[in-house]
Design a protein around this motif. Structure first.
Motif, PDB file in Angstrom:
ATOM      1  N   GLN A 182       0.820  -1.209   0.000  1.00 35.69           N
ATOM      2  CA  GLN A 182       0.000   0.000   0.000  1.00 35.69           C
ATOM      3  C   GLN A 182       0.854   1.260   0.000  1.00 35.69           C
ATOM      4  N   CYS A 183       1.967   1.205   0.709  1.00 34.04           N
ATOM      5  CA  CYS A 183       2.879   2.350   0.757  1.00 34.04           C
ATOM      6  C   CYS A 183       3.433   2.657  -0.633  1.00 34.04           C
ATOM      7  N   VAL A 184       3.835   1.623  -1.369  1.00 28.92           N
ATOM      8  CA  VAL A 184       4.387   1.818  -2.712  1.00 28.92           C
ATOM      9  C   VAL A 184       3.297   2.296  -3.673  1.00 28.92           C
ATOM     10  N   ILE A 185       2.105   1.743  -3.529  1.00 34.00           N
ATOM     11  CA  ILE A 185       0.985   2.189  -4.360  1.00 34.00           C
ATOM     12  C   ILE A 185       0.690   3.665  -4.107  1.00 34.00           C
ATOM     13  N   ASP A 186       0.690   4.056  -2.838  1.00 27.21           N
ATOM     14  CA  ASP A 186       0.425   5.452  -2.486  1.00 27.21           C
ATOM     15  C   ASP A 186       1.479   6.392  -3.069  1.00 27.21           C
ATOM     16  N   ALA A 187       2.676   5.844  -3.322  1.00 22.94           N
ATOM     17  CA  ALA A 187       3.745   6.649  -3.912  1.00 22.94           C
ATOM     18  C   ALA A 187       3.600   6.758  -5.431  1.00 22.94           C
ATOM     19  N   GLY A 188       2.605   6.048  -5.975  1.00 20.18           N
ATOM     20  CA  GLY A 188       2.334   6.164  -7.401  1.00 20.18           C
ATOM     21  C   GLY A 188       2.847   5.032  -8.265  1.00 20.18           C
ATOM     22  N   PHE A 189       3.174   3.889  -7.649  1.00 15.59           N
ATOM     23  CA  PHE A 189       3.719   2.769  -8.417  1.00 15.59           C
ATOM     24  C   PHE A 189       2.843   1.529  -8.253  1.00 15.59           C
ATOM     25  N   ASP A 190       3.059   0.558  -9.113  1.00 20.20           N
ATOM     26  CA  ASP A 190       2.240  -0.653  -9.135  1.00 20.20           C
ATOM     27  C   ASP A 190       3.116  -1.875  -8.895  1.00 20.20           C
ATOM     28  N   PRO A 191       3.376  -2.212  -7.631  1.00 23.66           N
ATOM     29  CA  PRO A 191       4.251  -3.352  -7.336  1.00 23.66           C
ATOM     30  C   PRO A 191       3.595  -4.678  -7.680  1.00 23.66           C
ATOM     31  N   GLN A 192       4.383  -5.573  -8.277  1.00 26.94           N
ATOM     32  CA  GLN A 192       3.913  -6.906  -8.630  1.00 26.94           C
ATOM     33  C   GLN A 192       4.796  -7.941  -7.930  1.00 26.94           C
ATOM     34  N   PHE A 193       4.177  -9.041  -7.517  1.00 28.44           N
ATOM     35  CA  PHE A 193       4.893 -10.063  -6.768  1.00 28.44           C
ATOM     36  C   PHE A 193       4.519 -11.454  -7.252  1.00 28.44           C
ATOM     37  N   ARG A 194       5.386 -12.393  -6.978  1.00 27.62           N
ATOM     38  CA  ARG A 194       5.050 -13.802  -7.004  1.00 27.62           C
ATOM     39  C   ARG A 194       5.461 -14.349  -5.654  1.00 27.62           C
ATOM     40  N   THR A 195       5.036 -15.555  -5.331  1.00 25.28           N
ATOM     41  CA  THR A 195       5.418 -16.152  -4.053  1.00 25.28           C
ATOM     42  C   THR A 195       6.214 -17.424  -4.290  1.00 25.28           C
ATOM     43  N   THR A 196       7.186 -17.661  -3.433  1.00 26.90           N
ATOM     44  CA  THR A 196       7.951 -18.898  -3.500  1.00 26.90           C
ATOM     45  C   THR A 196       7.111 -20.031  -2.919  1.00 26.90           C
ATOM     46  N   SER A 197       7.614 -21.235  -3.047  1.00 29.16           N
ATOM     47  CA  SER A 197       6.885 -22.392  -2.519  1.00 29.16           C
ATOM     48  C   SER A 197       6.783 -22.355  -0.999  1.00 29.16           C
ATOM     49  N   HIS A 198       7.600 -21.507  -0.355  1.00 26.09           N
ATOM     50  CA  HIS A 198       7.563 -21.369   1.101  1.00 26.09           C
ATOM     51  C   HIS A 198       6.818 -20.112   1.538  1.00 26.09           C
ATOM     52  N   GLY A 199       6.133 -19.470   0.586  1.00 24.85           N
ATOM     53  CA  GLY A 199       5.306 -18.329   0.950  1.00 24.85           C
ATOM     54  C   GLY A 199       6.035 -17.004   1.080  1.00 24.85           C
ATOM     55  N   VAL A 200       7.228 -16.903   0.510  1.00 27.50           N
ATOM     56  CA  VAL A 200       7.985 -15.654   0.546  1.00 27.50           C
ATOM     57  C   VAL A 200       7.652 -14.835  -0.695  1.00 27.50           C
ATOM     58  N   TYR A 201       7.323 -13.570  -0.502  1.00 28.24           N
ATOM     59  CA  TYR A 201       7.007 -12.707  -1.632  1.00 28.24           C
ATOM     60  C   TYR A 201       8.274 -12.272  -2.360  1.00 28.24           C
ATOM     61  N   VAL A 202       8.235 -12.368  -3.685  1.00 30.32           N
ATOM     62  CA  VAL A 202       9.328 -11.923  -4.549  1.00 30.32           C
ATOM     63  C   VAL A 202       8.832 -10.716  -5.327  1.00 30.32           C
ATOM     64  N   GLU A 203       9.438  -9.568  -5.092  1.00 30.28           N
ATOM     65  CA  GLU A 203       9.034  -8.357  -5.806  1.00 30.28           C
ATOM     66  C   GLU A 203       9.628  -8.390  -7.210  1.00 30.28           C
ATOM     67  N   MET A 204       8.766  -8.269  -8.196  1.00 24.54           N
ATOM     68  CA  MET A 204       9.192  -8.363  -9.584  1.00 24.54           C
ATOM     69  C   MET A 204       9.700  -7.007 -10.087  1.00 24.54           C
ATOM     70  N   PRO A 205      10.484  -7.032 -11.164  1.00 23.27           N
ATOM     71  CA  PRO A 205      10.996  -5.771 -11.712  1.00 23.27           C
ATOM     72  C   PRO A 205       9.855  -4.841 -12.147  1.00 23.27           C
ATOM     73  N   TYR A 206      10.053  -3.567 -11.935  1.00 21.20           N
ATOM     74  CA  TYR A 206       9.064  -2.572 -12.360  1.00 21.20           C
ATOM     75  C   TYR A 206       9.282  -2.255 -13.839  1.00 21.20           C
ATOM     76  N   ARG A 207       8.188  -2.011 -14.550  1.00 27.78           N
ATOM     77  CA  ARG A 207       8.258  -1.703 -15.975  1.00 27.78           C
ATOM     78  C   ARG A 207       7.736  -0.296 -16.242  1.00 27.78           C
ATOM     79  N   ASP A 208       8.276   0.299 -17.295  1.00 26.26           N
ATOM     80  CA  ASP A 208       7.796   1.610 -17.748  1.00 26.26           C
ATOM     81  C   ASP A 208       7.773   2.639 -16.626  1.00 26.26           C
ATOM     82  N   VAL A 209       8.867   2.713 -15.894  1.00 22.42           N
ATOM     83  CA  VAL A 209       8.977   3.678 -14.800  1.00 22.42           C
ATOM     84  C   VAL A 209       9.604   4.968 -15.335  1.00 22.42           C
ATOM     85  N   GLY A 210       8.881   6.060 -15.207  1.00 24.64           N
ATOM     86  CA  GLY A 210       9.395   7.326 -15.712  1.00 24.64           C
ATOM     87  C   GLY A 210      10.419   7.963 -14.802  1.00 24.64           C
ATOM     88  N   ASP A 211      10.254   7.783 -13.489  1.00 28.47           N
ATOM     89  CA  ASP A 211      11.148   8.420 -12.513  1.00 28.47           C
ATOM     90  C   ASP A 211      11.737   7.338 -11.612  1.00 28.47           C
TER      91      ASP A 211
END
Length: 204
Positions: free
Chosen positions: A82-111
């Motif tokens: 929510q903090c990253v979204i509030d800053a104006g970005f769209d974070p995407q994640f996948r989860t490992t088999s042990h339930g750990v979130y992996v933050e994926m690379p951001y695309r089309d970032v202007g700043d």
């Protein structure tokens, strides 16, 4: 297509040391930290640093129970998102088999400077808990060489055999030439939970 890899940590103890504010910790002096369990790492975080207000209840629970509760990890993850979204970005994640979130690379970032500031600021709210949970889920010894942690997992899932050493992985990682498909989910999970992020990015 191109690949990007980065070390999340020089070692699990270095990650946690950095997260709890032990600035300047190196692989050598991190090995001398007395904490060898989740409980004692939580104790160090509470007494030797200034954890975020959001982390303190989770760290106190970990001190008492010896583990980071999945529900607490989820709550802090949602706070980060929510903090990253509030800053104006769209974070995407996948989860490992042990339930750990992996933050994926951001695309089309202007700043990118604004993005880096946002992820650093938002991440500071849960950095210690994130590091402890990742170590816990990987089943790693908190003073273990991260390459050893990765190798153990890679061998367990049958990606490499017993002849492939941690030193070989360290060299191959530095040259981005692993003898296995690091983008395969099993391999990628092993790497990420040991402290290494590897991404395959399609050229557009």
């Amino acid at each position: 297509m191109n690949t990007r890899n980065r070390s999340i940590a020089a070692s699990l103890t270095c990650v946690i040391a950095a997260a709890i504010g032990l600035v300047g910790a190196t692989a050598a002096n991190a090995q001398n930290l007395t904490a060898t369990t989740i409980s004692s790492m939580a104790a160090d975080a509470l007494t030797l640093s200034n954890p975020s207000a959001a982390e303190i209840p989770t760290l106190r629970t970990a001190l008492a129970t010896g583990s980071i509760q999945h529900s607490d990890y989820e709550a802090l993850h949602e706070r980060y998102v929510q903090c990253v979204i509030d800053a104006g970005f769209d974070p995407q994640f996948r989860t490992t088999s042990h339930g750990v979130y992996v933050e994926m690379p951001y695309r089309d970032v202007g700043d990118t400077e604004k993005l880096n500031e946002a992820t650093a600021r938002c991440g500071a709210e849960s950095a210690t808990v994130q590091a402890l949970f990742r170590a816990q889920q990987a089943g790693a010894k908190l003073t273990e060489n991260p390459y050893e942690t990765a190798i153990s997992c890679l061998q367990q899932v049958g990606v490499v055999d017993a002849s492939y050493s941690a030193n070989q992985l360290a060299e191959d990682w530095s040259k981005d030439r692993m003898p296995f498909d690091a983008s395969d989910l099993q391999s990628n999970d092993c790497l990420y939970e040991a402290g290494f992020a590897y991404f395959t990015i399609d050229d557009e």
